[in-house]
Design a protein around this motif. Structure first.
Motif, mmCIF file in Angstrom:
data_model
loop_
_atom_site.group_PDB
_atom_site.id
_atom_site.type_symbol
_atom_site.label_atom_id
_atom_site.label_comp_id
_atom_site.label_asym_id
_atom_site.label_seq_id
_atom_site.Cartn_x
_atom_site.Cartn_y
_atom_site.Cartn_z
ATOM 1 N N MET A 537 0.826 -1.205 0.000
ATOM 2 C CA MET A 537 0.000 0.000 0.000
ATOM 3 C C MET A 537 0.861 1.256 0.000
ATOM 4 O O MET A 537 0.599 2.216 -0.734
ATOM 5 C CB MET A 537 -0.918 0.003 1.233
ATOM 6 N N LEU A 538 1.924 1.259 0.805
ATOM 7 C CA LEU A 538 2.803 2.423 0.863
ATOM 8 C C LEU A 538 3.539 2.624 -0.460
ATOM 9 O O LEU A 538 3.656 3.758 -0.952
ATOM 10 C CB LEU A 538 3.797 2.274 2.014
ATOM 11 N N GLN A 539 4.016 1.532 -1.040
ATOM 12 C CA GLN A 539 4.692 1.639 -2.338
ATOM 13 C C GLN A 539 3.754 2.203 -3.396
ATOM 14 O O GLN A 539 4.165 3.000 -4.247
ATOM 15 C CB GLN A 539 5.217 0.268 -2.762
ATOM 16 N N ARG A 540 2.492 1.817 -3.326
ATOM 17 C CA ARG A 540 1.510 2.337 -4.269
ATOM 18 C C ARG A 540 1.339 3.854 -4.090
ATOM 19 O O ARG A 540 1.286 4.609 -5.058
ATOM 20 C CB ARG A 540 0.169 1.621 -4.055
ATOM 21 N N LEU A 541 1.287 4.289 -2.830
ATOM 22 C CA LEU A 541 1.102 5.712 -2.566
ATOM 23 C C LEU A 541 2.330 6.532 -2.964
ATOM 24 O O LEU A 541 2.204 7.701 -3.335
ATOM 25 C CB LEU A 541 0.786 5.937 -1.090
ATOM 26 N N LEU A 542 3.504 5.912 -2.893
ATOM 27 C CA LEU A 542 4.722 6.641 -3.271
ATOM 28 C C LEU A 542 4.792 6.888 -4.768
ATOM 29 O O LEU A 542 5.688 7.607 -5.234
ATOM 30 C CB LEU A 542 5.959 5.871 -2.802
ATOM 31 N N THR A 543 3.873 6.308 -5.532
ATOM 32 C CA THR A 543 3.801 6.577 -6.984
ATOM 33 C C THR A 543 2.737 7.613 -7.319
ATOM 34 O O THR A 543 2.501 7.905 -8.483
ATOM 35 C CB THR A 543 3.481 5.283 -7.754
ATOM 36 N N ALA A 544 2.064 8.152 -6.281
ATOM 37 C CA ALA A 544 0.890 8.994 -6.515
ATOM 38 C C ALA A 544 1.227 10.456 -6.781
ATOM 39 O O ALA A 544 0.349 11.228 -7.145
ATOM 40 C CB ALA A 544 -0.054 8.902 -5.318
ATOM 41 N N SER A 545 2.490 10.851 -6.589
ATOM 42 C CA SER A 545 2.868 12.247 -6.797
ATOM 43 C C SER A 545 4.372 12.335 -7.015
ATOM 44 O O SER A 545 5.122 11.446 -6.598
ATOM 45 C CB SER A 545 2.461 13.097 -5.581
ATOM 46 N N ASP A 546 4.812 13.415 -7.655
ATOM 47 C CA ASP A 546 6.251 13.627 -7.837
ATOM 48 C C ASP A 546 6.940 13.932 -6.522
ATOM 49 O O ASP A 546 8.126 13.664 -6.348
ATOM 50 C CB ASP A 546 6.492 14.788 -8.819
ATOM 51 N N THR A 547 6.205 14.524 -5.583
ATOM 52 C CA THR A 547 6.765 14.863 -4.272
ATOM 53 C C THR A 547 5.867 14.288 -3.187
ATOM 54 O O THR A 547 4.668 14.588 -3.142
ATOM 55 C CB THR A 547 6.867 16.389 -4.094
ATOM 56 N N VAL A 548 6.467 13.471 -2.327
ATOM 57 C CA VAL A 548 5.711 12.832 -1.248
ATOM 58 C C VAL A 548 6.408 13.135 0.079
ATOM 59 O O VAL A 548 7.617 12.919 0.216
ATOM 60 C CB VAL A 548 5.604 11.311 -1.446
#
Length: 871
Positions: A537-548
């Motif tokens: 789930m976290l890896q998926r969210l780390l693809t959701a924006s250029d800056t996290v």
């Protein structure tokens, strides 16, 4: 990316929020002359869509009715209630939830229930319930939502078998069985699925055998910039993030994609988050200023429909259907703005509510309320008509008939009120009407039931249904982990990633053996499963924006225990990018924004024409805290009395005072008391207790009266036995009211009792049913100034004062008298103390000065008014 999806007839996502996001992005990305003709659906909606497509084919093979979630829930309730095998269920609603969950897991993982027999008693009990439930569905020719996929697969399997032996001279797709082939989407795209359940694998596998093309979408690449931070607590964390977002929004007021905050424990923290975001983005949001703007953020945490204010108001009206209505329900009716005339008649209804509070009853009958002369006019008319409608309420009826009757009941009361509803309120009403309309589908399921049964079902469903109002797209979104997965954002903040929050703790279903759940990799089965899920789930969210930005709070708000970062973020180096908020309170921010102006401090204002009215309470409150006396007796700022469960302490005191008053009016002197034996004394106390009960309004119930008599009678007998042992006395006066003026203050006084002693002197007595000590008379600010005040007004001082303490722990007489060597000094100090308190009150002294600090404030109901917490 979205242009490449045009050819897919179905795009399927794990949840509805992601489906909605993709639909909007698809529309925005396509040229004006191009339309997407397929459907973007969440998995559960895809199943419903399939059922509608294949229903006729399934019905040809075997007639089936798809149960609504409510109907299925009711059947589970009936099965468990009927076959609980005398097993005590601490929480029936939770048991039904867990049993339904276990049933669904076995369906999704295609696990044969027969393999579970004999492993443990809880599982055997579940299997028995499941068997009864399945049999019930067979008898009713029904299926529930968990069986849709299996029915569709079964239909295709039977169609395929028919196609193996086609009719001579006719192409297979021209046969009746080939109808299913035509209805299968030819191209299906799966987006956002980390892993498919066996049920999903089997269904998509069946579609592929029939010629469908099923593909998984490529996910975006990880973010190019990942920053990690830590904060003291969640308030500091959210405040810092809100300020960062505000800075971003100031630079770009209309971002293409939303600025998003993801919170794993959103349900637990949404109130804190909401308050902080309002404080940062609109500090004067709750003030009625002309330039009030719409909030730029949306928090996705849903609430149970039952907890929405409009639905709570509807339930207040439904609670009126009882014969004895709780006093809380009557008070809620009086202050509800969601009934006819609820706003226009609000002042009168507030005054009537205050009267209801003073009754200190736990319930009031319709007849008692309708008989009140102070009942506001419009409310009285509504109640009279409602009482007639109540007489026409059926004892038993079908759920569809109850739906009609309940709608009529709400309509009679003018629900949802006379003012225009805002968007959220309008959606709440729509959702609630939709829920009421579902009652129509329960006719076959429930049969003939009474109002209590149908309202119980309605309440259960309203508590289970989560309400989340739909709003226009906001530039700032606050989401939970599941809702955010698969979406894209301008910038992303992931909060609360501490070791005790992410990964979450395992929570295996208790009705399926844990080792089976681990073996089948069912959700929440063990720590390893939760770790893998959280990592994905976290890896998926780390693809959701250029800056996290990822962060965690080092301490819980209610605990000093140290928190560590989640093991899933330890590899990210901590960045020094904090923008910690200044510790500014709301008033300071309001002054900075010039939303309010600060008034110059006022000096105390002495009252004119003896405007204040009161008695010993003025002196007691002035001694406890000058502001309290000023607020209560000058400003009339008295908080409404709170209703209590059972007989209140106030009513208990009134009963004892009333009984003792009439007892001593009969006895008059100690010698008459001493002449009575125990039996006669008991009869006397019972007789006068019954008189006291008759004076209470509204009347106590029989059960309450019996319990209170059991408590009060021993106290009276013990006190009168003590009175027998005193030196000789006669009761000179009892419960005597007197108007007087002291230091130019008009006072209304009432003294419990004055005893005349053989030497011609007097003893002043104050009855106490709570804690009492002689030191409460002493000092310049006495805690109990009533008797010192009375003494200060007497030409001839008494020879003593006393507390008559009637408590279960101890019955005693606590006194100070002229035999005490300091008696004359006490008389002098009391006169000085009472005069000083009178002067302070007349001059308008309103200092916020509680005598015992916070301990005094605990006994005060004006803290919201004085705002002592801000000093």
């Amino acid at each position: 990316m979205y242009n490449e999806w045009i050819g897919f007839e179905r795009i399927i996502t794990p949840n509805r929020r992601l489906a909605s996001f993709l639909s909007k992005q698809m529309v925005a990305s396509l040229p004006e002359n191009q339309l997407y003709t397929g459907k973007i659906l969440a998995w559960q909606d895809f199943l419903q869509d399939c059922w509608q497509e294949f229903r006729n084919i399934i019905q040809q093979q075997q007639p089936r009715v798809l149960l609504s979630p409510w109907q299925s829930h009711y059947y589970w309730q009936q099965v468990i209630a009927k076959n609980d095998h005398d097993m005590p269920l601490l929480d029936t609603a939770q048991t039904v939830h867990l049993v339904k969950q276990a049933h669904g897991l076995l369906q999704q993982w295609r696990y044969n229930p027969d393999k579970l027999h004999g492993i443990k008693p809880d599982t055997d009990l579940f299997l028995y319930w499941q068997q009864e439930y399945q049999q019930l569905l067979i008898e009713r020719q029904s299926i529930d939502e968990s069986q849709i996929a299996s029915c569709i697969e079964s239909a295709h399997t039977q169609n395929s078998n028919l196609n193996d032996d086609p009719i001579v001279g006719v192409a297979p797709c021209a046969t009746r069985a080939s109808t299913a082939c035509d209805k299968i989407p030819k191209n299906i795209l799966l987006y956002g699925f980390d892993a498919l359940t066996p049920e999903q694998q089997d269904l998509f596998g069946t579609f592929e055998k029939q010629g469908s093309n099923v593909q998984h979408a490529q996910m975006p690449k990880p973010a190019s910039t990942i920053k990690r931070g830590s904060y003291k607590n969640i308030k500091e964390e959210i405040t810092s993030i809100a300020l960062q977002i505000k800075a971003q929004l100031d630079e770009n007021p209309e971002p293409t994609l939303p600025l998003t905050v993801v919170v794993p424990q959103l349900k637990e923290h949404w109130r804190v988050i909401n308050d902080i975001f309002i404080d940062v983005f609109s500090p004067y949001h709750y003030l009625p200023v002309a330039d009030k703007k719409e909030l730029p953020f949306n928090i996705s945490a849903g609430q149970p429909l039952y907890e929405m204010p409009l639905v709570c108001a509807a339930w207040t009206l439904f609670d009126l259907l009882n014969e004895n209505v709780s006093i809380e329900t009557w008070m809620q009716l009086c202050r509800s703005p969601f009934v006819a005339q609820g706003i226009s008649e609000m002042p009168a209804r507030a005054r009537f509510e205050s009267k209801l509070r003073k009754t200190q009853a736990d319930s009031l009958t319709w007849e008692w309320v309708l008989a009140q002369k102070t009942l506001p006019h419009a409310l009285s008319v509504q109640l009279q008509a409602a009482f007639k409608l109540l007489q026409e309420k059926p004892n038993y009826a079908k759920s569809s008939d109850w739906q009609t009757w309940l709608l009529q009941w709400l309509q009679h009361w003018g629900w949802p009120g006379e003012r225009n509803l805002n968007s959220e309120e309008y959606q709440t009403v729509t959702h609630f009407y939709r829920l009421l309309n579902e009652l129509v589908g329960l006719d076959v399921t429930m049969g003939q039931v009474n109002s209590k049964a149908v309202l119980s079902q309605l309440r259960s469903q309203a508590m289970q249904r989560m309400f989340q109002g739909e709003s226009e797209d906001k530039p700032i979104q606050v989401l939970g982990m599941l809702e955010a997965a698969g979406q894209q954002f301008s910038k992303l903040w992931i909060t609360g990633l501490s070791h005790d929050v992410w990964p979450q703790k395992p929570s295996p279903n208790p009705f399926i053996p844990t080792h089976i759940q681990i073996e089948q990799t069912m959700p929440h089965a063990n720590a390893e499963r939760e770790y893998d899920y959280a990592k994905t789930m976290l890896q998926r969210l780390l693809t959701a924006s250029d800056t996290v930005h990822i962060s965690f709070a080092q301490y819980d708000l209610n605990s000093d225990s140290k928190r560590l970062p989640s093991p899933l973020i330890q590899d990210f180096s901590e960045q020094d990018y904090h923008e910690i908020a200044h510790d500014e309170n709301l008033l300071y921010k309001l002054q900075k924004t010039k939303a309010v102006s600060q008034l110059p401090p006022n000096k105390p204002v002495a009252f004119k024409n003896h405007a204040a009215k009161g008695g010993a309470g003025i002196f007691k409150d002035q001694a406890a805290c000058p502001f309290r006396a000023y607020a209560k007796y000058r400003l009339r700022a008295v908080a409404p009395e709170l209703p209590v469960l059972g007989v209140s302490p106030k009513v208990k005191g009134i009963l004892l005072h009333g009984a003792l008053e009439t007892i001593w009016k009969d006895l008059q002197a100690q010698q008459n008391l001493q002449a009575m034996d125990e039996q006669a004394l008991t009869q006397l106390c019972e007789q006068h207790l019954n008189k006291a009960f008759e004076q209470i309004s509204p009347k106590l119930s029989r059960q309450q009266q019996a319990l209170e008599q059991r408590r009060a009678l021993p106290l009276l007998l013990a006190w009168l036995q003590l009175e027998k042992t005193r030196d000789s006395f006669k009761v000179e006066s009892i419960e005597t009211s007197r108007q007087a003026i002291f230091a130019d203050l008009p006072l209304n006084l009432r003294l419990d009792r004055i005893d005349a002693l053989p030497d011609g002197s007097f003893l002043l007595i104050d009855y106490k049913t709570g804690d009492a000590k002689s030191k409460s008379w002493l000092g310049l600010r006495p805690d109990e100034p009533q008797l010192p005040l009375y003494i200060s007004m007497m030409k001839t001082p008494p020879s003593g004062i006393a507390f008559a303490v009637l408590r279960k722990k101890k019955v005693e007489l606590i006194s100070l008298n002229q035999e005490n060597s300091d008696w004359q000094q006490h008389l002098k100090e009391w006169r000085e103390a009472i005069e000083q308190l009178a002067i302070e009150f007349k001059e308008g002294r309103a200092d916020l000065m509680p005598k015992y600090g916070p301990q005094t404030c605990l006994q005060c109901d004006l803290q919201l008014f004085c705002r002592i917490g801000e000093h």
